[in-house]
Design a protein around this motif. Structure first.
Motif, short mmCIF file in Angstrom:
data_model
loop_
_atom_site.label_atom_id
_atom_site.label_comp_id
_atom_site.label_asym_id
_atom_site.label_seq_id
_atom_site.Cartn_x
_atom_site.Cartn_y
_atom_site.Cartn_z
N THR A 112 0.83 -1.20 0.00
CA THR A 112 0.00 0.00 0.00
C THR A 112 0.87 1.25 0.00
OG1 THR A 112 -1.75 -1.17 1.18
CG2 THR A 112 -1.83 1.23 1.25
N GLU A 113 1.89 1.26 0.84
CA GLU A 113 2.80 2.41 0.94
C GLU A 113 3.53 2.65 -0.38
OE1 GLU A 113 6.58 3.45 3.83
OE2 GLU A 113 4.97 2.20 4.64
N ALA A 114 4.02 1.57 -0.99
CA ALA A 114 4.78 1.70 -2.24
C ALA A 114 3.88 2.16 -3.39
CB ALA A 114 5.44 0.36 -2.58
N VAL A 115 2.73 1.53 -3.54
CA VAL A 115 1.83 1.91 -4.64
C VAL A 115 1.33 3.33 -4.44
CG1 VAL A 115 -0.36 1.39 -5.79
CG2 VAL A 115 1.19 -0.47 -5.16
N ASP A 116 1.02 3.72 -3.21
CA ASP A 116 0.59 5.08 -2.93
C ASP A 116 1.66 6.09 -3.34
OD1 ASP A 116 -1.32 7.01 -1.79
OD2 ASP A 116 0.18 7.26 -0.22
N ARG A 117 2.91 5.78 -3.05
CA ARG A 117 4.01 6.69 -3.40
C ARG A 117 4.16 6.80 -4.91
NH1 ARG A 117 6.25 10.18 -4.91
NH2 ARG A 117 8.29 11.04 -4.35
N VAL A 118 4.02 5.69 -5.61
CA VAL A 118 4.11 5.73 -7.07
C VAL A 118 2.93 6.51 -7.65
CG1 VAL A 118 4.09 4.33 -9.18
CG2 VAL A 118 5.53 3.65 -7.25
N LEU A 119 1.75 6.34 -7.10
CA LEU A 119 0.59 7.12 -7.56
C LEU A 119 0.83 8.61 -7.38
CD1 LEU A 119 -2.37 4.97 -6.20
CD2 LEU A 119 -1.71 5.26 -8.61
N THR A 120 1.41 9.00 -6.25
CA THR A 120 1.73 10.41 -6.02
C THR A 120 2.65 10.93 -7.12
OG1 THR A 120 1.44 10.18 -3.64
CG2 THR A 120 2.76 12.05 -4.38
N GLN A 121 3.66 10.15 -7.46
CA GLN A 121 4.58 10.52 -8.53
C GLN A 121 3.84 10.65 -9.87
OE1 GLN A 121 7.68 11.42 -8.54
NE2 GLN A 121 8.24 11.23 -10.69
N LEU A 122 3.00 9.69 -10.17
CA LEU A 122 2.30 9.68 -11.45
C LEU A 122 1.32 10.85 -11.59
CD1 LEU A 122 1.63 5.86 -11.84
CD2 LEU A 122 3.39 7.23 -12.99
N PHE A 123 0.60 11.16 -10.51
CA PHE A 123 -0.42 12.20 -10.60
C PHE A 123 0.14 13.61 -10.40
CE2 PHE A 123 -3.62 8.78 -9.43
CZ PHE A 123 -4.14 8.71 -10.72
N THR A 124 1.26 13.75 -9.70
CA THR A 124 1.81 15.08 -9.47
C THR A 124 2.93 15.38 -10.46
OG1 THR A 124 3.25 14.28 -7.69
CG2 THR A 124 1.11 15.16 -7.04
N ALA A 125 4.07 14.76 -10.30
CA ALA A 125 5.22 15.05 -11.15
C ALA A 125 4.98 14.71 -12.61
CB ALA A 125 6.46 14.33 -10.62
N ALA A 126 4.38 13.56 -12.90
CA ALA A 126 4.17 13.13 -14.28
C ALA A 126 2.89 13.70 -14.88
CB ALA A 126 4.17 11.59 -14.36
N GLY A 127 1.98 14.18 -14.05
CA GLY A 127 0.76 14.81 -14.54
C GLY A 127 -0.23 13.89 -15.23
N LEU A 128 -0.25 12.61 -14.86
CA LEU A 128 -1.19 11.68 -15.48
C LEU A 128 -2.62 12.01 -15.11
CD1 LEU A 128 1.42 10.16 -16.16
CD2 LEU A 128 0.24 8.06 -15.57
N VAL A 129 -3.54 11.61 -15.98
CA VAL A 129 -4.97 11.84 -15.79
C VAL A 129 -5.64 10.59 -15.21
CG1 VAL A 129 -7.14 12.31 -17.01
CG2 VAL A 129 -5.06 13.55 -17.62
N ARG A 130 -5.08 9.41 -15.54
CA ARG A 130 -5.73 8.16 -15.14
C ARG A 130 -4.69 7.07 -14.94
NH1 ARG A 130 -10.25 4.86 -15.65
NH2 ARG A 130 -9.83 2.83 -16.55
N VAL A 131 -4.92 6.24 -13.93
CA VAL A 131 -4.12 5.04 -13.70
C VAL A 131 -5.09 3.87 -13.58
CG1 VAL A 131 -2.51 3.85 -12.17
CG2 VAL A 131 -2.24 6.30 -12.58
N SER A 132 -4.79 2.80 -14.27
CA SER A 132 -5.65 1.61 -14.22
C SER A 132 -4.86 0.44 -13.66
CB SER A 132 -6.18 1.27 -15.61
OG SER A 132 -5.12 0.97 -16.49
N ALA A 133 -5.59 -0.58 -13.28
CA ALA A 133 -4.99 -1.82 -12.77
C ALA A 133 -5.98 -2.94 -13.03
CB ALA A 133 -4.70 -1.71 -11.27
N GLU A 134 -5.46 -4.15 -13.08
CA GLU A 134 -6.34 -5.32 -13.16
C GLU A 134 -5.71 -6.42 -12.35
OE1 GLU A 134 -5.91 -7.88 -17.04
OE2 GLU A 134 -6.17 -5.79 -17.59
N CYS A 135 -6.57 -7.31 -11.88
CA CYS A 135 -6.05 -8.46 -11.14
C CYS A 135 -7.00 -9.64 -11.31
CB CYS A 135 -5.84 -8.13 -9.66
SG CYS A 135 -7.32 -7.82 -8.69
N ASP A 136 -6.47 -10.80 -11.06
CA ASP A 136 -7.26 -12.03 -11.06
C ASP A 136 -8.38 -11.82 -10.04
OD1 ASP A 136 -8.09 -14.74 -10.14
OD2 ASP A 136 -6.43 -15.43 -11.41
N ALA A 137 -9.60 -12.15 -10.41
CA ALA A 137 -10.75 -11.93 -9.54
C ALA A 137 -10.66 -12.69 -8.22
CB ALA A 137 -12.04 -12.27 -10.27
N ARG A 138 -9.84 -13.73 -8.17
CA ARG A 138 -9.67 -14.49 -6.91
C ARG A 138 -8.67 -13.83 -5.97
NH1 ARG A 138 -7.81 -19.80 -9.85
NH2 ARG A 138 -6.61 -18.13 -10.80
#
Length: 184
Positions: A112-138
């Motif tokens: 959670t800590e690592a992904v949150d930090r990467v999201l901060t980088q993507l939305f602030t410094a990189a200026g992304l509009v959207r981030v997606s993810a997918e995972c096995d439903a199980r």
């Protein structure tokens, strides 16, 4: 072309570029059947494949389209705990994210800590509009992590992926920059 310095920090983690010395630990956690269960790779994950991956990542640039993997290093002992991958879209306005954590480091909030930090980088410094993810439903733990971080469950693709001898369902998630900003 010079390789850019990559370093993101949290109170407990350093997210950095992979190093040659990470190959054995990387192969180790990716060889764990419990870690690989919902992932695309098989076990065991060969050390030679890990070395090739590390070499490939040595020249990857997180600002360019394609996959870049952050190594998750523990500040406490310098050990490799896992990785966070970002697949920057060609339009450089959106990306897909994925994460893997060694079993011994799961359940402690590191992912959670690592992904949150990467999201901060993507939305602030990189200026992304959207981030997606997918995972096995199980994979309930990954789905819960994404939801904790504000991702919206956007869909379910039934029998979408043939992997390891079976059809699996995929959960689709998305997080918009405006929603992420509101949650901060």
């Amino acid at each position: 072309m010079p390789v850019s310095v990559v370093r993101l920090a949290t109170p407990r983690l350093i997210l950095r570029r992979f190093r040659d010395s990470d190959a054995e630990a990387f192969a180790g956690y990716r060889s764990d059947p419990a870690v690989a269960r919902y992932q695309s790779w098989g076990t065991p994950f060969p050390v030679d494949a890990a070395r090739a991956f590390v070499r490939e990542q040595a020249t990857a640039d997180p600002a360019l389209p394609g996959w870049f993997q952050y190594a998750i290093e523990l500040r406490s002992d310098g050990g490799l705990a896992g990785d966070v991958g970002v697949n920057l879209h060609e339009n450089r306005m959106q990306a897909e994210i994925g994460f893997t954590l060694a079993a011994v480091h799961q359940g402690q909030g590191y992912a959670t800590e690592a992904v949150d930090r990467v999201l901060t980088q993507l939305f602030t410094a990189a200026g992304l509009v959207r981030v997606s993810a997918e995972c096995d439903a199980r994979n309930d733990r990954s789905a819960r992590l994404l939801e904790r971080l504000g991702f919206r469950r956007e869909g379910l693709r039934v029998n979408n992926t043939w992997i390891k001898g079976e059809w699996t369902d995929d959960l689709l998630f998305g997080l918009l920059a405006e929603d992420w900003r509101r949650s901060q």
